[in-house]
Design a protein around this motif. Structure first.
Motif, PDB file in Angstrom:
ATOM      1  N   LEU A  66       0.828  -1.207   0.000  1.00  0.00           N
ATOM      2  CA  LEU A  66       0.000   0.000   0.000  1.00  0.00           C
ATOM      3  C   LEU A  66       0.864   1.259   0.000  1.00  0.00           C
ATOM      4  O   LEU A  66       0.345   2.381   0.011  1.00  0.00           O
TER       5      LEU A  66
ATOM      6  N   LYS B  84      -2.496   6.604   8.958  1.00  0.00           N
ATOM      7  CA  LYS B  84      -3.192   5.333   8.774  1.00  0.00           C
ATOM      8  C   LYS B  84      -3.154   4.638  10.132  1.00  0.00           C
ATOM      9  O   LYS B  84      -2.080   4.333  10.660  1.00  0.00           O
TER      10      LYS B  84
ATOM     11  N   LYS C 182      -4.968  -5.668   3.109  1.00  0.00           N
ATOM     12  CA  LYS C 182      -4.973  -4.529   2.197  1.00  0.00           C
ATOM     13  C   LYS C 182      -6.392  -4.020   1.958  1.00  0.00           C
ATOM     14  O   LYS C 182      -6.639  -2.812   1.999  1.00  0.00           O
ATOM     15  N   GLU C 183      -7.288  -4.956   1.740  1.00  0.00           N
ATOM     16  CA  GLU C 183      -8.677  -4.509   1.513  1.00  0.00           C
ATOM     17  C   GLU C 183      -9.225  -3.782   2.738  1.00  0.00           C
ATOM     18  O   GLU C 183      -9.917  -2.773   2.635  1.00  0.00           O
TER      19      GLU C 183
ATOM     20  N   ASN D 286      -7.720  -0.378   3.003  1.00  0.00           N
ATOM     21  CA  ASN D 286      -8.225   0.516   1.964  1.00  0.00           C
ATOM     22  C   ASN D 286      -9.676   0.919   2.193  1.00  0.00           C
ATOM     23  O   ASN D 286     -10.145   1.907   1.655  1.00  0.00           O
ATOM     24  N   HIS D 287     -10.361   0.125   2.984  1.00  0.00           N
ATOM     25  CA  HIS D 287     -11.773   0.418   3.230  1.00  0.00           C
ATOM     26  C   HIS D 287     -11.904   1.653   4.110  1.00  0.00           C
ATOM     27  O   HIS D 287     -11.154   1.833   5.059  1.00  0.00           O
TER      28      HIS D 287
END
Ligand SMILES: Cc1ncc(C[n+]2csc(CCOP(=O)(O)OP(=O)(O)O)c2C)c(N)n1
Ligand SMILES: Cc1ncc(C[n+]2csc(CCOP(=O)(O)OP(=O)(O)O)c2C)c(N)n1
Ligand code: SF4
Ligand code: SF4
Ligand SMILES: [Mg+2]
Ligand SMILES: [Mg+2]
Lengths: 559, 285, 285, 559
Positions: free
Chosen positions: C35, C85, C182-183, C186-187
């Motif tokens: 990412l 993040k 990762k999903e 990213n959400h």
């Protein structure tokens, strides 16, 4: 008297605990006095842990830095502790470890174990060797192994032990002991046993080192004793559930360490205002916050003296050793019921893991006194939970037992019936009713232990787990001809002051010896009596001071 | 059926005139009377809030504890004395907000207690801040631009935890409320009943009329034992709000799982002398 | 993709040999590298436990807080500096037990944080007591006769709270784990990922093999946007355990709802002088 | 100077609050000094609440028991307070109420209001009447009504006011005031405004009386100030979230009352060990537990001094009045940042509701000092969060700002990098590093306010909200020719001792005056200085002592 000091060290998971349990149990069964303590990291595998085991033919109340024998399960153990090994000491280790030191007896522990059929038993070989080094008999060895292990495993271990016993020559001198009539126990186990003896039937808790073992022991016994031990979602639940059970009439208790105690703080006030008997054990570890989870400290005293907003009566008792732990727990439970109030027991990690040989407990000395109201209250009249009386205590009944009578308790200020009130006068009356206990408690409190000469010039003050070390330090000081004495407090709040007044009057130097940074006992004493300590011996690195260390620091820093 | 006035208590009631709580109190008395539970056999536990004052207005045993902490003492009471009928009356803020963790794990513990939540979708006693059930976006005395938190669905939550009895009722229908209360109290295990209760002072959105216009009653056709269907049902809100038993499952309660407790005396009545513990000393010999 | 060794940190790792945690740590590094999140842009928050030691083993910002309290500081960090993040790594005991209330309301708050639970179904660090996800009946170092509490289903719980992203992965499949991580990161919104993680010391039931024999992967055919279906899917366990995204829903995150924050600078970069507050004094004139 | 005292009483929900706000604002705008305080029950409707409003042409710092005028909205008000009405006092009430007392002016308030078109405005009639009784002008009346109400509502209320103004004759004497250049504010509002001025950008909290109004005020301003105010699920979340935000670099704060503070206790240690700046306001109410939610007490001092397990540096500051509250809040925030530590602000319900006219705040006196490390730290090297330095403070950066540098903090004991350690030496170093702040803080602390003669024979000691009452009590004692003085502490921990030493040396009697049962300030002073109070004036019924009450009790019980 000769005392010897053995260290067993290695990584977490290498089985030192088992070795120590075996060795100390055999020694104890043979009639020796044993004192062992644990030093371990907050991890499950790896790192460096060790156990120190002292034994001899007289009572031992403290650990000691100087080692006679070291069983090193890894290289790090040798490196970390070799400086503490006495000149004529011995290190036993596997021949895979490296050391030039002449005191090393390097043995093919693992190879030999493999030969016996199980590499895991190499530690038992070491134990066998150690026993032989001290010229001890193999009396009790089989029994202890058989109790500890299942059939086959015990046989291999016994074989390993014998092998070790054969591989070395006896080396140290030791007197033969009297017959074994002791128990070997740590203070957490003693608290749990005290609670069982005193009739605790409900214990709610949440795991937290070093308090967990109280709960684990009780949990093991729950079916046998017909009690309920409940692991709850958090410490807030633990204390509130215990208060609920106590309100309902069960003898209830909870325990935790500092972090969990912090979470219980609001509910201490609930016990206070509802006048519900409650014993909370806080087994201290170094803070703040998560701190050092598996190490020791005495840094929650100032905190527990006033923990919770507002003002409630409370009693604070520190346990000093396993014997004290047993009787004080039972006493705390009775006092909580007698005064319908909160009693806080303070222990610490050192005590929770330190095994000591002591006299078996006298269960005949324990009474279960619930102080519940008898039938004089069970009338057709309404029951008045908070009836105002001379001494502030209202007759207590429990819900569900008397038809027509109900028990109403409230965390708000309330009137005699337990109903919310905002009336100024009732509020004042209720505060006085509750706080009056502090006066009555003054008659209940026990003076500290005193060790030393009649008119000490040097007076040491300590509490809780400092008891044993202080006792040993005083003996060492006396050998040097120093007129010293030590008061080791168990009851801390209300503070007993008779012996303090007595011994402090002659003392030229008063020194508090505490396992914390701010000198919390000294502060309490100053607040309550105006007596000021001239010096402090404090330690806050998570490791317990031994009697010898106190002695050395006194001579080095103070005297 | 016992006499209802047996439960009356003459303490002044501190609720506001018109408050939905006034309908819940007599419903409880009626349910207790019909179940023939005498005052000394019942304990009402509560936390802090308007709803949580209820123990003061009824003549049964009462434990008015700390804000958010009704479930643990109630559980402790029941475990100590399984012969008592233990009921919780508390608010939505108390039960779902401050007390959320105890509710969640209380349901998992499945102690046989009945938990009535007076759900006015607001913090009443502290003057109108948003509670977990206040609608997202609703303006309150604290959330002047509207509540940012998503609205909690307590029934969906309870179903997800496999709560053994999950129901909803409404303070505006006494008959329904009494019957749900009785079923909940008769149910063995943790029973959660969310009771819609208008707060006439601080919640001008979820008024009596708002509820009245939306509620409907689950009928025979609805099968409360199907967990997935129950979950789906629990999601209905906004335009139509189901009342009744949303979910129900039979399973051993906490006490059932402890054989010596289920089969023996209560902890309170346990016979025990110090010497009975002497046997444990052998562990240390 | 950034270089993975950028995240390496040479602190001695205190986990046991063979622990499932060893597979989660490199998966995280890989996901971050893919990412392209640099160490200073990431904060890993945790509570206390074995899993919660993770911040010490990776070279990103770390907040290793109190037991059970990972969610509040993580939320505070993200609210203070939305440019970071923010990730949580913590245990099942920490996240679902002591920290249950924060999880529940953290989900409702929907701050954009990713919460990875190392779910070994046991309390590892404190030596093997039952956690909320330990199977009912399983014997532990504390529950010698088996756990009495009913087993918590964290995914069902999250779905009931309409958590914006709910997934399960397994420490035994790095590729799957990295892709789910990762999903999840990213959400936008609160993402809960329950990671099955064998504890080789204290959980002899839910071993690597036990999981391996049971897990299966959700495929394209599964629609994670259907909440009721997701609830049903979340109930699968015991014989077959679905891995993948169980539920997903798009909705405004916490910060989206605060226009001046969403559109403006972070709180950390807010420009403010004492005199800027002088205007408020008019309220008291 | 003449001061007058008006009481407005009735049931919750009858609108006393609004009446009081209108009346005090009008008086303030006309240039009078105002001091009002609230006495209310923990309920939304019914019961008995009242507000006392004193006004005059000089500063007023305390409430007073003797009433000049009473606006009674219900019968109970008359009955409850009539004994306190001065001989020539006046009661204004609706003619539906009953009283034989000659001081009653019974008016057809409700009928008249109905006549005007809205029964709800009857209170404004009463206000009109009161203003006339004092011979006050109607200056500012319209403005204030218009600010308070929407167009039409304000018109009806003004009409009502005028009606009331016409219905009675002027009766009391009062000097004309200077021009209004004050603000009228309570201490909670001042804390909130202080926080805004000092740049707080994140506030997390959970509603709890009497702390809620801090959060409500900040919440109202959040968009305008560009800050975030978050109502969380519980107080544990509040403090942990604030700590997280502070770690990330926002100036963060939380506040609550005693019960919530109790729940925050564990996390105080987290702020301590992670060295995260944090200000926590504890607005006290009577405990224990739920206690008396809407009443006042100063019973959390002992508690907050040592709240949390283990040992952390902390500063404790009590706010004394709205002016103090504003500046001290800003100072607390700067000190928290300067020393990367916890600062606890103590308020109480009395202060939180007491409105006082004071000088407008000087925003030029406020500085926002964040003490974040400058570019000297921003190198290519690793950042070392807990670098050991001379003074114990490590340069602080915030995460996310410097590429290549990360910030790691830990609730376990840690090394300089923030990594978990169990090493004894590092532990000791870190304890010393953290605790050193207590030494530096001694240079920061502010001496208490002193009121009285140069060499007091009678020395009163109090803290926080006792400041105003003590000041007034000293004035009364001096009028009686008693050589009295009072020290009112704001900074409490570390305890400033210079003035205490100075004034206590001459004093024959030292008396602590506190709103609690155990005399918590006296205990702290004994602990820190050895100075012992000879007497105590304590109150713990939830109602604040006024200056006059202290004066009377001193003369009655002590002198
Ligand atoms: C630890 C703690 N935090 C906060 C409070 C203040 N408080 C009392 S009741 C309440 C909210 C009650 O709301 P709810 O449970 O919905 O009850 P309601 O008044 O609406 O019936 C709060 C926040 C408290 N008493 N204790
Ligand atoms: C307030 C508080 N209570 C209890 C503990 C003790 N404690 C530390 S970690 C832990 C359980 C950890 O379990 P889990 O979160 O599942 O992590 P794991 O070790 O299994 O990865 C407990 C009970 C603590 N540190 N603080
Ligand atoms: S504030 Fe609302 S919930 Fe509370 S008593 Fe009044 S109407 Fe009922
Ligand atoms: S105890 Fe279990 S979870 Fe903890 S490090 Fe060891 S294997 Fe992993
Ligand atoms: Mg509510
Ligand atoms: Mg775990």
């Amino acid at each position: 008297m000769l005392k010897y000091n053995i260290l067993i060290g290695g990584e977490a998971g290498q089985g030192m605990d088992t070795l120590a349990v075996l060795l100390e149990k055999i020694l104890k069964r043979q009639g020796y006095y044993v004192f062992s303590n644990k030093d371990y990291m907050s991890r499950i595998r790896g790192g460096h842990n060790f156990i120190q085991l002292r034994f001899g033919t007289e009572t031992i109340v403290s650990h000691h830095p100087v080692l006679d024998v070291m069983i090193a399960l890894d290289q790090r153990t040798i490196e970390t502790h070799i400086d503490r090994l006495q000149e004529k000491g011995i290190i036993i280790c596997d021949d895979s470890l490296q050391s030039e030191d002449t005191r090393v007896i390097s043995m093919a522990l693992k190879e030999t174990a493999k030969g016996i059929g199980n590499i895991k038993v190499f530690g038992s070989i070491a134990i066998g060797a150690v026993m032989k080094l001290f010229g001890l008999t193999i009396n009790q060895v089989e029994e202890v192994f058989k109790e500890k292990f299942d059939g086959e495993t015990s046989m291999v271990n016994i074989a390993a032990f014998q092998k070790g016993y054969e591989l070395v020559e006896s080396y140290f001198q030791i007197d033969s002991p009297a017959e074994d009539n002791h128990i070997l126990i740590n203070s957490n186990q003693a608290i749990a046993l005290g609670a069982l003896a005193a009739g605790v039937s409900f214990y709610a808790g949440y795991p937290m080192t070093p308090a967990t073992s109280i709960m684990t022991y009780l949990s093991e016994k729950q079916e046998d004793a017909g009690i309920v031990v409940e692991q709850v979602e958090d410490e807030i639940s633990a204390i509130n559930m215990a208060i609920g059970a106590s309100y309902a009439g069960a003898r209830a208790m909870t325990g935790t360490s500092g972090g969990g105690f912090s979470l219980m703080v609001e509910a201490l006030g609930l016990a206070g205002i509802t006048e519900t008997p409650l014993v909370v054990a806080n087994i201290q570890r170094p803070g703040p916050a998560t701190g050092l989870p598996t190490r020791t400290e005495q840094s929650d005293l100032s905190f527990v003296l006033t923990a919770s907003h507002g003002e409630i009566p409370r009693m604070v008792i520190a346990v000093r050793n396993p014997e004290d732990a047993f009787y004080q727990t039972a006493r705390a439970l009775n006092l909580a019921d007698k005064y319908q109030m909160l009693v806080i027991l303070l222990g610490d990690q050192f005590l929770s893991d330190a095994m000591e040989t002591i006299e078996p407990f006298d269960f005949g000395r324990i009474a279960i006194n619930r102080y519940l109201a008898g039938k004089e209250v069970v009338t057709e009249d309404e029951y008045i939970r908070y009836q105002l009386t001379e001494n502030g205590l209202s007759p207590r009944i429990i819900p569900g037992k008397n038809e027509g009578q109900i028990v109403l308790v409230d965390s708000d200020e309330h009137n005699e019936y337990g109903h919310i009130t905002e009336a100024a006068e009732i509020r004042s009356n209720m505060m006085e009713k509750r706080m009056k206990r502090m006066v009555y408690l003054k008659k209940e409190i026990l003076e500290p232990n005193y060790y030393g000469v009649k008119h000490p010039e040097v007076l040491l003050l300590g509490w809780g787990s400092m008891d044993g070390p202080l006792k040993e330090a005083i003996e060492l000081l006396q050998k040097d001809g120093i007129g010293a004495g030590a008061l080791a407090f168990g009851d801390l709040y209300p503070l007993p002051t008779k012996l303090l007044d007595k011994y402090s009057s002659s003392a030229l130097k008063i020194i508090n010896v505490e396992q914390n940074y701010t000198g919390q006992l000294a502060k309490l004493i100053r607040q309550e009596t105006g007596i000021v300590c001239h010096n402090s011996i404090l330690k806050y690195d998570g490791r317990q001071m031994s009697g010898y260390e106190i002695y050395l620091r006194l001579k080095g820093e103070v005297l | 059926m016992l006499e209802i006035k047996m439960y009356d208590f003459n303490d002044e009631i501190a609720w506001c005139p018109g408050c939905g709580n006034y309908s819940i109190l007599p419903a409880l008395k009626e349910a207790l009377a019909e179940l023939e539970l005498k005052p000394h056999q019942v304990v009402v536990a509560s936390g802090i809030g308007q709803a949580a004052k209820l123990p003061h207005y009824i003549n049964v045993n009462g434990f008015n504890g700390l804000h958010g902490r009704a479930v643990p003492p109630a559980s402790g009471i029941k475990i100590a004395n399984k012969d008592l009928k233990v009921i919780i009356h508390s608010g939505d803020g108390d039960s779902y907000g401050e007390g959320g963790n105890h509710l969640m794990h209380g349901i998992r513990r499945n102690v046989d207690i009945t938990h009535f939540v007076h759900d006015n979708q607001i913090y009443g006693l502290t003057k109108g801040q948003g509670s977990p059930t206040t609608a997202q976006g609703q303006k309150t005395t604290m959330q002047l631009d509207g509540v940012r938190m998503e609205t909690l669905n307590p029934l969906a939550l309870a179903v997800s935890l496999d709560c053994s009895f999950v129901a909803r009722s409404f303070s505006g229908n006494r008959k329904h409320l009494v019957s749900i209360m009785k079923e909940a109290m008769n149910h063995k295990g943790y029973a959660l009943v969310d009771i819609l209760q208008p707060c006439v002072i601080f919640n001008q959105v979820n008024t009596f009329k708002w509820y009245k216009d939306r509620v409907y009653y689950l009928d025979e056709g609805y099968d409360p034992t199907d967990r997935v269907a129950a979950f789906q049902k629990s999601l209905e809100w906004e335009t139509s709000i189901p009342l009744g038993i949303i979910y129900k499952t039979e399973k051993p309660s906490y006490i059932d799982k402890i054989s010596y407790l289920a089969g023996g005396s209560t902890l309170v009545d346990r016979q025990w002398q110090p010497e009975d513990a002497e046997k444990f000393m052998k562990d240390f010999m």
